[in-house]
Design a protein around this motif. Sequence first.
Motif, PDB file in Angstrom:
ATOM      1  N   ALA A   1       0.799  -1.222   0.000  1.00  0.00           N
ATOM      2  CA  ALA A   1       0.000   0.000   0.000  1.00  0.00           C
ATOM      3  C   ALA A   1       0.832   1.274   0.000  1.00  0.00           C
ATOM      4  O   ALA A   1       0.301   2.356  -0.221  1.00  0.00           O
ATOM      5  N   THR A   2       2.139   1.177   0.258  1.00  0.00           N
ATOM      6  CA  THR A   2       2.985   2.375   0.269  1.00  0.00           C
ATOM      7  C   THR A   2       3.865   2.465  -0.975  1.00  0.00           C
ATOM      8  O   THR A   2       4.793   3.266  -1.010  1.00  0.00           O
ATOM      9  N   GLN A   3       3.560   1.678  -1.986  1.00  0.00           N
ATOM     10  CA  GLN A   3       4.357   1.722  -3.214  1.00  0.00           C
ATOM     11  C   GLN A   3       4.308   3.122  -3.808  1.00  0.00           C
ATOM     12  O   GLN A   3       3.239   3.690  -4.006  1.00  0.00           O
ATOM     13  N   GLY A   4       5.461   3.701  -4.088  1.00  0.00           N
ATOM     14  CA  GLY A   4       5.513   5.038  -4.658  1.00  0.00           C
ATOM     15  C   GLY A   4       5.680   6.138  -3.633  1.00  0.00           C
ATOM     16  O   GLY A   4       5.923   7.288  -3.995  1.00  0.00           O
ATOM     17  N   LEU A   5       5.557   5.814  -2.336  1.00  0.00           N
ATOM     18  CA  LEU A   5       5.764   6.822  -1.298  1.00  0.00           C
ATOM     19  C   LEU A   5       7.227   6.833  -0.863  1.00  0.00           C
ATOM     20  O   LEU A   5       7.902   5.813  -0.911  1.00  0.00           O
ATOM     21  N   ASP A   6       7.692   8.001  -0.421  1.00  0.00           N
ATOM     22  CA  ASP A   6       9.062   8.051   0.098  1.00  0.00           C
ATOM     23  C   ASP A   6       9.085   7.455   1.510  1.00  0.00           C
ATOM     24  O   ASP A   6       8.049   7.099   2.065  1.00  0.00           O
ATOM     25  N   GLN A   7      10.287   7.340   2.088  1.00  0.00           N
ATOM     26  CA  GLN A   7      10.417   6.652   3.371  1.00  0.00           C
ATOM     27  C   GLN A   7       9.627   7.329   4.494  1.00  0.00           C
ATOM     28  O   GLN A   7       8.926   6.645   5.256  1.00  0.00           O
ATOM     29  N   PRO A   8       9.672   8.670   4.644  1.00  0.00           N
ATOM     30  CA  PRO A   8       8.860   9.296   5.701  1.00  0.00           C
ATOM     31  C   PRO A   8       7.361   9.062   5.493  1.00  0.00           C
ATOM     32  O   PRO A   8       6.623   8.816   6.455  1.00  0.00           O
ATOM     33  N   GLY A   9       6.911   9.115   4.229  1.00  0.00           N
ATOM     34  CA  GLY A   9       5.498   8.871   3.951  1.00  0.00           C
ATOM     35  C   GLY A   9       5.095   7.449   4.263  1.00  0.00           C
ATOM     36  O   GLY A   9       4.022   7.201   4.820  1.00  0.00           O
ATOM     37  N   ALA A  10       5.970   6.491   3.930  1.00  0.00           N
ATOM     38  CA  ALA A  10       5.685   5.085   4.230  1.00  0.00           C
ATOM     39  C   ALA A  10       5.660   4.851   5.734  1.00  0.00           C
ATOM     40  O   ALA A  10       4.778   4.167   6.259  1.00  0.00           O
ATOM     41  N   ALA A  11       6.617   5.435   6.445  1.00  0.00           N
ATOM     42  CA  ALA A  11       6.664   5.267   7.895  1.00  0.00           C
ATOM     43  C   ALA A  11       5.414   5.851   8.545  1.00  0.00           C
ATOM     44  O   ALA A  11       4.827   5.243   9.448  1.00  0.00           O
ATOM     45  N   ALA A  12       4.969   7.019   8.071  1.00  0.00           N
ATOM     46  CA  ALA A  12       3.759   7.641   8.620  1.00  0.00           C
ATOM     47  C   ALA A  12       2.534   6.778   8.352  1.00  0.00           C
ATOM     48  O   ALA A  12       1.652   6.642   9.204  1.00  0.00           O
ATOM     49  N   PHE A  13       2.488   6.183   7.171  1.00  0.00           N
ATOM     50  CA  PHE A  13       1.351   5.324   6.826  1.00  0.00           C
ATOM     51  C   PHE A  13       1.296   4.122   7.759  1.00  0.00           C
ATOM     52  O   PHE A  13       0.232   3.772   8.280  1.00  0.00           O
ATOM     53  N   TYR A  14       2.432   3.482   7.996  1.00  0.00           N
ATOM     54  CA  TYR A  14       2.442   2.298   8.849  1.00  0.00           C
ATOM     55  C   TYR A  14       2.164   2.653  10.316  1.00  0.00           C
ATOM     56  O   TYR A  14       1.578   1.859  11.047  1.00  0.00           O
ATOM     57  N   GLN A  15       2.570   3.842  10.736  1.00  0.00           N
ATOM     58  CA  GLN A  15       2.212   4.271  12.087  1.00  0.00           C
ATOM     59  C   GLN A  15       0.692   4.432  12.202  1.00  0.00           C
ATOM     60  O   GLN A  15       0.104   4.110  13.236  1.00  0.00           O
ATOM     61  N   ARG A  16       0.057   4.923  11.145  1.00  0.00           N
ATOM     62  CA  ARG A  16      -1.397   5.031  11.147  1.00  0.00           C
ATOM     63  C   ARG A  16      -2.035   3.641  11.197  1.00  0.00           C
ATOM     64  O   ARG A  16      -3.043   3.435  11.888  1.00  0.00           O
ATOM     65  N   ILE A  17      -1.442   2.670  10.509  1.00  0.00           N
ATOM     66  CA  ILE A  17      -1.962   1.304  10.545  1.00  0.00           C
ATOM     67  C   ILE A  17      -1.907   0.752  11.969  1.00  0.00           C
ATOM     68  O   ILE A  17      -2.841   0.088  12.440  1.00  0.00           O
ATOM     69  N   GLU A  18      -0.814   1.032  12.676  1.00  0.00           N
ATOM     70  CA  GLU A  18      -0.722   0.593  14.068  1.00  0.00           C
ATOM     71  C   GLU A  18      -1.824   1.227  14.916  1.00  0.00           C
ATOM     72  O   GLU A  18      -2.401   0.587  15.798  1.00  0.00           O
ATOM     73  N   GLN A  19      -2.133   2.506  14.637  1.00  0.00           N
ATOM     74  CA  GLN A  19      -3.204   3.180  15.364  1.00  0.00           C
ATOM     75  C   GLN A  19      -4.557   2.547  15.052  1.00  0.00           C
ATOM     76  O   GLN A  19      -5.405   2.372  15.929  1.00  0.00           O
ATOM     77  N   VAL A  20      -4.776   2.190  13.796  1.00  0.00           N
ATOM     78  CA  VAL A  20      -6.019   1.517  13.398  1.00  0.00           C
ATOM     79  C   VAL A  20      -6.159   0.202  14.152  1.00  0.00           C
ATOM     80  O   VAL A  20      -7.244  -0.134  14.651  1.00  0.00           O
TER      81      VAL A  20
END
Length: 258
Positions: free
Chosen positions: A157-176
């Motif tokens: 799901a983070t294909q095409g995002l840079d590393q900070p964007g990918a890290a932020a996305f996965y942190q949101r997944i942990e919150q979910v």
Amino acid sequence: MSRMCRVGGMNTPLISLKNMSIRIDGRTILEHVNAAVSEAEIVTIVGPNGSGKSTLLRAIIGAITPSEGQVSRAPGLRIGYVPQKLALDAAFPMTVQRFLGLPKRISARKALDALERAGVPDLRNRQMTQLSGGQFQRVLLARALLDDPQVLLLDEATQGLDQPGAAAFYQRIEQVRRDLGCAIVMVSHDLHVVMAASDRVLCLNGHICCEGSPHTVADAPEYRALFGSGTKGMMALYQHQHSHSHDHDHHHDQETTN
């Protein structure tokens, strides 16, 4: 051993793969896969290109029928799915609210609740074609969360995002996961990010090469043969960064582009 949840009065995993093999056009994609997903755990599937990762997710959601073995799901299991990518016609105007309501319209309240869970409550009236890459993925996440899934599947799901964007996305997944108590199954190439965020890792290469905690898998010779020993250091680096505060987790994400 993964935790088990109670479904229908019996101790059973949410999803169980038993001796599953998949052959397509005479070619074996997956062979003798045995795995299970239990309540509230984060499972990451890693492997090289062509290892069968996306095929495994498609089998879980029922888009592919196993050639052998079986996929078992808990009765009435609610599954949310975030695809690897989704192409929209740039000439077709569509707001985020309208996109979330396809094919069946939903209330503005339900759309806003899902967007809040995805960390982007201010996007409801934006045009889909005007979203950045990170924002687009958050909207796909919101769509997957509309029906309060018990299992959330993410296919790179983070294909095409840079590393900070990918890290932020996965942190949101942990919150979910904390908010909904749902299980998460992720496919990704972002080894240094997803490994650190996972409870359990499956290393796949047509079959399950190794399985266990992130550090157990990172030390496994099968994993190192596929990815090299340097990935363990990358994972440790991310864990150090992840210990810091990230109050604006979606700020990086919204600024990332494809």
